[in-house]
Design a protein around this motif. Structure first.
Motif, mmCIF file in Angstrom:
data_model
loop_
_atom_site.group_PDB
_atom_site.id
_atom_site.type_symbol
_atom_site.label_atom_id
_atom_site.label_comp_id
_atom_site.label_asym_id
_atom_site.label_seq_id
_atom_site.Cartn_x
_atom_site.Cartn_y
_atom_site.Cartn_z
ATOM 1 N N ASP A 31 34.903 -34.222 33.129
ATOM 2 C CA ASP A 31 35.364 -32.930 33.643
ATOM 3 C C ASP A 31 34.192 -32.137 34.202
ATOM 4 O OD1 ASP A 31 34.043 -31.615 31.581
ATOM 5 O OD2 ASP A 31 35.855 -31.114 30.468
ATOM 6 N N ASN A 67 32.025 -32.670 29.816
ATOM 7 C CA ASN A 67 32.657 -33.572 28.855
ATOM 8 C C ASN A 67 32.925 -34.924 29.516
ATOM 9 O OD1 ASN A 67 33.013 -31.729 26.615
ATOM 10 N ND2 ASN A 67 34.538 -30.693 27.890
ATOM 11 N N ARG A 97 47.930 -43.733 29.613
ATOM 12 C CA ARG A 97 48.393 -42.800 28.582
ATOM 13 C C ARG A 97 47.255 -41.971 27.995
ATOM 14 N NH1 ARG A 97 52.399 -44.666 23.649
ATOM 15 N NH2 ARG A 97 52.366 -42.687 22.525
ATOM 16 N N LEU A 98 46.169 -42.662 27.596
ATOM 17 C CA LEU A 98 45.036 -41.951 26.982
ATOM 18 C C LEU A 98 44.319 -41.068 28.003
ATOM 19 C CD1 LEU A 98 43.708 -44.864 24.744
ATOM 20 C CD2 LEU A 98 44.826 -42.770 23.951
ATOM 21 N N SER A 123 46.362 -37.822 28.762
ATOM 22 C CA SER A 123 46.199 -36.774 27.746
ATOM 23 C C SER A 123 44.854 -36.076 27.886
ATOM 24 C CB SER A 123 46.315 -37.364 26.340
ATOM 25 O OG SER A 123 47.624 -37.814 26.104
ATOM 26 N N ALA A 124 43.800 -36.868 28.091
ATOM 27 C CA ALA A 124 42.465 -36.273 28.242
ATOM 28 C C ALA A 124 42.423 -35.396 29.489
ATOM 29 C CB ALA A 124 41.399 -37.370 28.313
ATOM 30 N N ILE A 130 44.895 -33.734 30.826
ATOM 31 C CA ILE A 130 45.606 -32.482 30.524
ATOM 32 C C ILE A 130 44.693 -31.557 29.713
ATOM 33 C CG2 ILE A 130 47.582 -31.495 29.277
ATOM 34 C CD1 ILE A 130 49.144 -34.074 30.165
ATOM 35 N N ASP A 131 44.013 -32.123 28.684
ATOM 36 C CA ASP A 131 43.059 -31.318 27.906
ATOM 37 C C ASP A 131 41.972 -30.730 28.801
ATOM 38 O OD1 ASP A 131 44.216 -31.668 25.420
ATOM 39 O OD2 ASP A 131 43.054 -33.456 24.963
ATOM 40 N N MET A 132 41.537 -31.525 29.779
ATOM 41 C CA MET A 132 40.424 -31.110 30.640
ATOM 42 C C MET A 132 40.869 -30.114 31.712
ATOM 43 S SD MET A 132 38.392 -34.737 30.974
ATOM 44 C CE MET A 132 37.152 -35.251 29.741
#
Lengths: 374, 374
Positions: free
Chosen positions: B156, B160, B174-175, B178-179, B181-183
């Motif tokens: 990001d 990170n 999939r993994l 999710s990352a 979206i978090d980022m």
């Protein structure tokens, strides 16, 4: 426990004590006990190294299970996963790990390093990152000392692996939490790689020995028809807050955490009632409307007769329990410590209430400052 | 475009063509154009290597942006992020990358490898993983050839980073999703590391040149007062499905994707109406109740006058557009291809409708099989 070696017969006491330090959370240590037994049968006993004896240049790695305790009860991890998490972070670092570290001495994570250590032929350090259990990965003493949680690994039972390298430890928590949820709400992680010098400064000493001793004193009290709850309370240097019957429990799983409240009604009209608030762990105890104990001190719920720890997920209507509070490592009561793990972080609108300390406890208990610093 | 070198003046045509192959999705290539311009000004022009000339032992890495196009409009990534994603996966592999690969020639990801290449001083391969745009990372030709998306990196703009190593490419999606979206719903990824031999087999050849040529023919048609939509349709070997006015658009962002439907009303009563269904990209076209084109073939919505591609996020009431359909790489029409990217994967309950091919198109267009295989 045999001197500086964790063997199969040690595991019952270790798990029982870890359940007490789990303060209601941290996952069921009996799952860890079963995994550790299998790993020790295959790989032999695990050396337990006092924190003060870890060499300066050791390559020490924390290994732990991440996820929701309610899920761990249904999805037991593979033994290989713990070793895989260590190997993944070691490969990323390009270093061979020399020692494994326990993230939290409370709950299943007290046993996870033993599982990995037996599998990898490595020693475990007699210490942990918090002296209890907490729900998020940045909530360890090494964060207070400026150590990074990353590079960290994450591994599931299917063979999926990940590495995170983040700008701070809360970002590590955030990314690893999402991956854990994708992986089925339970994953193995390898994190906080550190030297021996860093470990001696940033860990809570003697906590695995303390687990084993908590298990032993409760067991011996039961055998001698003495009070196991009193024995545990005394060893932790804590105070008994309440004895009563569970009359209400509300819980829900939110974002990977088990959250809820329980209400206890006093035995024999001794007290009115005690309200327990938990988020994986018991975090606040309110007796007759007065807050009598809060995180970061330990709030432990024990079976009234046997002294066995009662986890938040196994609390149920009609259970007869006794609740004790015990002091945490004093470094959690600094301003930085409370910012990380104080009641306000967990969303409670009041200050920390410190446990009035009882008679002198175990020399390794958290409230005795850094007994094992070299 | 200058022979085998991407320079600053090439970027307008490249971006305009990438928007056409984006089939409404893939993110706004003009953001990519701005980033590529800055990167080329700093690092110089980027060599464009024909797929057939990539050495067998090349270490080639796909670099792309992952996330929701609607978010990319507001959160423009840092140039360094693209290079960081490549470096992170290269460090994990312990190999120096020699070539960068485009994941999707459609949308912003046509330009992202140019950004990273200028930053790292590496060439870009004239090819991509799909010959269009698709919304998930396993939806590339290399998946059909059994190549792994992982080890893959994610980075990001805050610094990170993550690495994933998964059991299959859907787990990588999939993994990483999710990352992402978090980022903040937009991240840079480095993935599908492959040799030159693998690249020549598993990629769609000539698609970056095709982008540049699509941009050029539309621009030249406009300058000569000819029909740019006809020029683009002819180069792609496709057919024009409909011309009309947008009379309804419904869209929502769900789980990191922009989903919705648009209804067009025909010009001058030539047709009744056309319904477009999209999930980032236009996936299904229904003309007067009959399905006339579906994914994996290309459904492109162009401005009726200028021939400029209209993205799903910029569709709005009253817009006058023309819709064309063009054949995809024929390997997408195999059973394995349709399982990965056919209409049923996207939740539509009908079979693929193949585009009736128009007059012969560009020699590099997807429907011409593997012109650049060595």
């Amino acid at each position: 426990m045999a001197e500086r070696l964790i063997t199969e017969p040690d595991l019952d006491d270790l798990a029982a004590g870890a359940a007490v330090l789990g303060t209601g959370g941290g996952g069921d240590p009996h799952i860890g006990r079963l995994l550790a037994r299998a790993a020790i049968r295959a790989g032999g006993p695990v050396p337990l190294v006092p924190l003060g004896e870890v060499p300066d240049d050791a390559v020490a790695v924390v290994v732990a299970m991440m996820g929701a305790p309610t899920v761990m009860l249904e999805k037991v991890p593979a033994v290989e996963q713990a070793a895989l998490a260590v190997q993944a972070v070691a490969a990323y670092l390009g270093r061979r790990p020399t020692h494994l570290i326990c993230a939290e001495a409370g709950g299943v994570n007290a046993l996870v390093p033993v599982v990995a250590a037996a599998g990898l032929g490595l020693p475990v350090v007699d210490a942990d990152g918090m002296g209890r259990a907490f729900p998020e990965l940045q909530m360890v003493m090494p964060t207070l000392y400026g150590l990074g949680a990353t590079p960290m690994s994450i591994a599931d039972e299917k063979g999926n692996r990940g590495i995170f390298d983040t700008v701070d430890n809360k970002w590590a928590e955030r990314l690893a939490r999402s991956a854990t949820i994708d992986m089925g709400c339970a994953a193995m992680i390898g994190l906080y790689p550190m030297t021996g010098t860093q470990a001696r400064e940033a860990l809570v000493p003697g906590t695995l020995s303390l687990c084993a001793e908590l298990g032993r004193v409760a067991r011996e009290a039961r055998a001698a028809h003495r009070d196991p709850v009193a024995a545990v309370t005394s060893l932790l240097g804590g105070v008994e807050l309440f004895g009563g019957k569970v009359v209400d429990v509300v819980r829900r799983t939110e974002g990977g955490f088990a959250r809820g409240e329980a209400v206890l009604e006093g035995f024999d009209g001794r007290h009115g009632e005690l309200l327990l608030r938990f988020q994986n762990e018991h975090l606040v105890a309110v007796r007759d409307g007065e807050v009598v104990a809060t995180v970061p001190d330990l709030i432990c719920v024990l079976d009234a007769e046997t002294g066995a720890a009662v986890t938040t997920e196994s609390l149920r209507y009609g259970q007869r329990v006794r609740v004790l509070a015990a002091p945490c490592d004093p470094r959690w009561h600094t301003a930085e410590g409370l910012e990380l793990v104080g009641p306000r972080y967990f969303g409670y609108e009041h200050d920390t209430v410190r446990v009035p300390t009882g008679p002198a406890g175990h020399p390794h208990a958290g409230h005795v400052e850094s007994g094992a610093r070299a």
